[in-house]
Write a protein that holds these residues in place. Structure first.
Motif, PDB file in Angstrom:
ATOM      1  N   GLU A 175       0.812  -1.216   0.000  1.00 42.37           N
ATOM      2  CA  GLU A 175       0.000   0.000   0.000  1.00 42.37           C
ATOM      3  C   GLU A 175       0.853   1.277   0.000  1.00 42.37           C
ATOM      4  OE1 GLU A 175      -4.090   0.311   2.348  1.00 42.37           O
ATOM      5  OE2 GLU A 175      -2.742  -1.207   3.165  1.00 42.37           O
ATOM      6  N   GLY A 230       0.072   4.140   0.973  1.00 44.63           N
ATOM      7  CA  GLY A 230      -0.072   4.840   2.244  1.00 44.63           C
ATOM      8  C   GLY A 230       0.928   4.366   3.296  1.00 44.63           C
ATOM      9  N   LYS A 231       1.196   3.058   3.296  1.00 46.24           N
ATOM     10  CA  LYS A 231       2.155   2.527   4.274  1.00 46.24           C
ATOM     11  C   LYS A 231       3.558   3.043   3.969  1.00 46.24           C
ATOM     12  CE  LYS A 231      -0.312  -1.530   5.755  1.00 46.24           C
ATOM     13  NZ  LYS A 231      -0.580  -2.957   5.578  1.00 46.24           N
ATOM     14  N   LEU A 256       4.130   5.874   2.530  1.00 44.66           N
ATOM     15  CA  LEU A 256       4.078   7.284   2.932  1.00 44.66           C
ATOM     16  C   LEU A 256       4.269   7.406   4.450  1.00 44.66           C
ATOM     17  CD1 LEU A 256       3.543   9.749   1.146  1.00 44.66           C
ATOM     18  CD2 LEU A 256       1.196   9.756   1.994  1.00 44.66           C
ATOM     19  N   LEU A 257       3.650   6.487   5.180  1.00 43.62           N
ATOM     20  CA  LEU A 257       3.803   6.472   6.639  1.00 43.62           C
ATOM     21  C   LEU A 257       5.286   6.309   7.011  1.00 43.62           C
ATOM     22  CD1 LEU A 257       2.518   6.023   9.598  1.00 43.62           C
ATOM     23  CD2 LEU A 257       2.855   3.623   9.097  1.00 43.62           C
ATOM     24  N   MET A 258       5.949   5.362   6.341  1.00 48.95           N
ATOM     25  CA  MET A 258       7.371   5.132   6.612  1.00 48.95           C
ATOM     26  C   MET A 258       8.169   6.394   6.277  1.00 48.95           C
ATOM     27  SD  MET A 258       7.894   2.006   7.746  1.00 48.95           S
ATOM     28  CE  MET A 258       9.524   1.406   7.374  1.00 48.95           C
ATOM     29  N   LEU A 263       6.793  16.329   2.256  1.00 43.59           N
ATOM     30  CA  LEU A 263       6.758  15.268   1.246  1.00 43.59           C
ATOM     31  C   LEU A 263       6.655  15.880  -0.152  1.00 43.59           C
ATOM     32  CD1 LEU A 263       4.290  12.849   3.104  1.00 43.59           C
ATOM     33  CD2 LEU A 263       6.747  12.563   2.881  1.00 43.59           C
ATOM     34  N   TYR A 302       2.361  12.232  11.348  1.00 45.89           N
ATOM     35  CA  TYR A 302       1.324  12.138  10.315  1.00 45.89           C
ATOM     36  C   TYR A 302       0.376  11.010  10.674  1.00 45.89           C
ATOM     37  CZ  TYR A 302       0.094  13.497   5.497  1.00 45.89           C
ATOM     38  OH  TYR A 302      -0.517  14.021   4.391  1.00 45.89           O
ATOM     39  N   PHE A 311      -3.007   8.951   9.187  1.00 40.97           N
ATOM     40  CA  PHE A 311      -3.711   8.799   7.912  1.00 40.97           C
ATOM     41  C   PHE A 311      -5.148   8.313   8.088  1.00 40.97           C
ATOM     42  CE2 PHE A 311       0.782   8.313   7.294  1.00 40.97           C
ATOM     43  CZ  PHE A 311       1.049   9.010   6.139  1.00 40.97           C
ATOM     44  N   PHE A 342      -3.013   1.900   9.021  1.00 40.81           N
ATOM     45  CA  PHE A 342      -1.756   1.362   8.487  1.00 40.81           C
ATOM     46  C   PHE A 342      -0.907   0.674   9.544  1.00 40.81           C
ATOM     47  CE2 PHE A 342      -2.188   4.777   5.069  1.00 40.81           C
ATOM     48  CZ  PHE A 342      -2.728   3.878   4.178  1.00 40.81           C
ATOM     49  N   PHE A 376       0.972  -2.451  10.964  1.00 41.60           N
ATOM     50  CA  PHE A 376       1.587  -3.596  10.290  1.00 41.60           C
ATOM     51  C   PHE A 376       1.132  -4.878  10.988  1.00 41.60           C
ATOM     52  CE2 PHE A 376       5.537  -1.024   8.702  1.00 41.60           C
ATOM     53  CZ  PHE A 376       4.667  -0.179   8.028  1.00 41.60           C
ATOM     54  N   LEU A 396       7.708   1.563  16.079  1.00 44.98           N
ATOM     55  CA  LEU A 396       8.280   1.524  14.730  1.00 44.98           C
ATOM     56  C   LEU A 396       9.114   2.770  14.407  1.00 44.98           C
ATOM     57  CD1 LEU A 396       8.354   0.162  11.878  1.00 44.98           C
ATOM     58  CD2 LEU A 396       6.315   1.460  11.332  1.00 44.98           C
ATOM     59  N   ILE A 421      13.114   3.264  13.590  1.00 44.93           N
ATOM     60  CA  ILE A 421      13.623   3.861  12.354  1.00 44.93           C
ATOM     61  C   ILE A 421      14.585   5.008  12.654  1.00 44.93           C
ATOM     62  CG2 ILE A 421      12.924   5.232  10.334  1.00 44.93           C
ATOM     63  CD1 ILE A 421      10.395   3.459  10.256  1.00 44.93           C
ATOM     64  N   ARG A 479       1.328   5.702  18.159  1.00 44.87           N
ATOM     65  CA  ARG A 479       2.531   5.501  17.335  1.00 44.87           C
ATOM     66  C   ARG A 479       3.074   6.862  16.882  1.00 44.87           C
ATOM     67  NH1 ARG A 479       1.178   2.483  11.989  1.00 44.87           N
ATOM     68  NH2 ARG A 479       0.072   4.430  11.677  1.00 44.87           N
TER      69      ARG A 479
END
Lengths: 274, 259
Positions: A170, A172-173, A175-177, B57, B80, B82, B86, B88, B99, B103, B148
């Motif tokens: 996806e 969106g995922k 974009l999230l990252m 972005l 952000y 959404f 999302f 995982f 997460l 990172i 998160r």
């Protein structure tokens, strides 16, 4: 006591009946699975016993089992099976690993992907067996030619399936990252690879079948041992028992390999029905 | 109060092979620290483009965006959230929440981990820490997604229709939860929404955008009584505000259909 608690919670009578029916259905299905096999072998045996079918052409279960017994006694059961299993496993391993890495590289670079896309499509539709003579010229007759045939048959489908799984992550995922400031390598290892595990397991399942096709094809082309070799040899000397026995052993080996992969599926894709 | 974010004469064009879409036309607004600002407007590119520009972005075609006094946007200051959570599926709730820390590997990781644990406890999710997201309800999943985001301690939260995928009941309660979390953690937030009542009940300020190319049509500062979005819905001015924004937006829709 503990077991009783687990199996007999306070569910209603109708629920108990429902569970009972489920169990009964499962038993019926398993029973008929075995029944079909036994009936098939039984009818085959009877038809050849009463000479409705000529065992010279179709063999018979008793002859096949006798043949397997002979092979077990003189040691060829294990040696020939091992040769084919070895070729299949090596081919399967190389094709899956190299195909996976190529898919990652193609995912990484869009331009490279676009350049190679048409070639992969063409390679996919090419019947790999056509490359047989060329393969023997390149790597010589023997195990390496068989393994290469196996690799060629599995690798293209591995690349295509894994690449489309990587690209299906996806947006969106991703974009999230990115919004978490992840590097491309982090996106790959923390998102793309883990989220495509279910597809990876299905590629493994496809490759189990394909790699056996590859190794048997390879053995048809060039071999001095192995199940495929015995099938060709048995066919040439009209020893159908040998052909059928080897085919049956192949069935069992392939099923065993498929079973191991489906164990992986339970781990990575618990929702899927195997 | 200090401005955390400023948009000054911002223009943005989307480029495609056959077209160039004029998405933002001379957009000006600012967001004060610790305030809750909503962007409402007709569907199109405008609202989400503003969020993407804020998060760095996208880069504006012209104009200036200032975040926390700096012209260059530091994405680490942004959180952000959404439309979808999302989460995982292969990670546990805890692994999902951490997460971002995994990172970015910040120096104060230990403190942030402790804070994440605090947040989980505070918002009744601690018991689900080691479970996979599929065992959570839609509302819980959005709360996990918010935690998160908060774990990264962003200065500015961008909420891109985070409630639109929830059913109405859950939506109202998650709205309350999110509002409470954001206010008690003293965060600044920008919410993009189609839902006028959601915007009124949560915001200190509403920015109404025109249809494409989007520009600011009106900025409303609100001061509704009530401690939670649900309570604010009961205030007498709520209906008139709703009516006002509704009219503005329908004018926009008519204008859009005429062109």
């Amino acid at each position: 006591m503990k077991k009783q608690q687990k199996t007999k919670p306070n569910f209603s009578k109708s629920h108990q009946l429902y569970v009972k029916r489920l169990k009964k259905d499962k038993f019926v299905i398993n029973f008929f699975r075995v029944f079909v096999l036994v009936a098939f072998l039984g009818i085959w045996e009877l038809l050849t016993y009463y000479k409705v079918l000529d065992p010279f052409f179709v063999s018979s279960p008793s002859r096949i089992f006798a043949q397997i017994g002979t092979m077990a006694q003189n040691g060829t059961l294990l040696t020939h099976s091992w040769v084919t299993l070895y070729e299949t496993l090596i081919g399967f391993g190389i094709a899956t690993a190299v195909g996976y890495v190529i898919a990652v590289l193609l995912w990484w670079n869009e331009k490279v992907r676009k350049v190679f896309e048409p070639y992969i499509v063409v390679l996919n539709s090419l019947p790999k067996i056509a490359l047989g003579p060329v393969i023997i010229l390149w790597v010589g007759a023997g195990t390496s030619a068989i393994v290469l045939m196996c690799v060629l048959i599995c690798i293209v489908i591995t690349i295509m399936s894994m690449l489309s799984a990587f690209l299906a992550v996806e947006e969106g995922k991703i974009l999230l990252m990115k919004s978490m400031h992840a590097s491309k390598l982090q996106i790959l290892f923390k998102l793309v690879l883990p989220s495509s595990m279910p597809e990876f397991v299905s590629v493994l399942k496809i490759n189990v079948g394909m790699s056996w096709v590859g190794s048997i094809m390879g053995e048809y082309l060039t071999s001095k041992a192995g199940r495929g070799y015995l099938i060709v040899y048995g066919g040439q000397i009209f020893k159908i028992d040998l052909v059928m026995a080897s085919t049956m052993i192949l069935c069992i080996l392939a099923f065993g390999m498929y079973y191991f992969v489906s164990l992986l599926e339970k781990k990575y894709n618990p929702g899927a029905k195997s | 109060m200090k401005n955390l974010l400023t948009f000054k004469n911002v223009n943005y064009f989307y480029q495609t092979k056959n077209d160039e879409i004029f998405a933002l036309n001379n957009v000006n607004f600012d967001v004060e620290e610790n305030s809750f600002v909503s962007l409402v407007g007709p569907s199109g590119y405008g609202k989400t483009t503003i969020l993407s520009l804020t998060a760095g972005l996208l880069t504006p075609s012209s104009g200036k965006i200032t975040l926390d006094g700096e012209d260059k946007i530091d994405i680490k200051k942004i959180g952000y959230m959404f439309q979808k959570d999302f989460l995982f599926e292969w990670r546990t709730v805890w692994k999902n929440i951490t997460l971002g820390l995994e990172i970015q590997k910040p120096k104060d990781k230990e403190e942030k981990l402790a804070m994440a644990e605090e947040l989980l406890k505070k918002y009744d999710l601690y018991g689900f820490k080691d479970q996979k997201p599929r065992s959570l309800s839609g509302g819980m999943r959005q709360r996990v997604a918010l935690i998160r985001t908060l774990t990264m301690e962003p200065k500015l939260l961008l909420l891109d229709e985070p409630f639109s995928a929830l059913d109405y009941q859950t939506r109202l309660s998650v709205c309350d939860d999110v509002y409470e979390i954001i206010k008690s953690e003293q965060k600044t937030a920008i919410l993009v929404t189609h839902d006028i009542s959601e915007a009124i009940s949560m915001s200190d300020k509403i920015i109404i955008l025109t249809s494409r190319p989007a520009t600011v049509r009106e900025t409303l500062s609100l001061n509704l009584e009530g401690t939670s979005p649900l309570k604010k819905r009961e205030t007498p001015t709520f209906a008139s505000l709703f009516d006002h924004i509704w009219r503005q937006l329908s004018n926009e829709e008519t204008a859009k259909n005429k062109t």
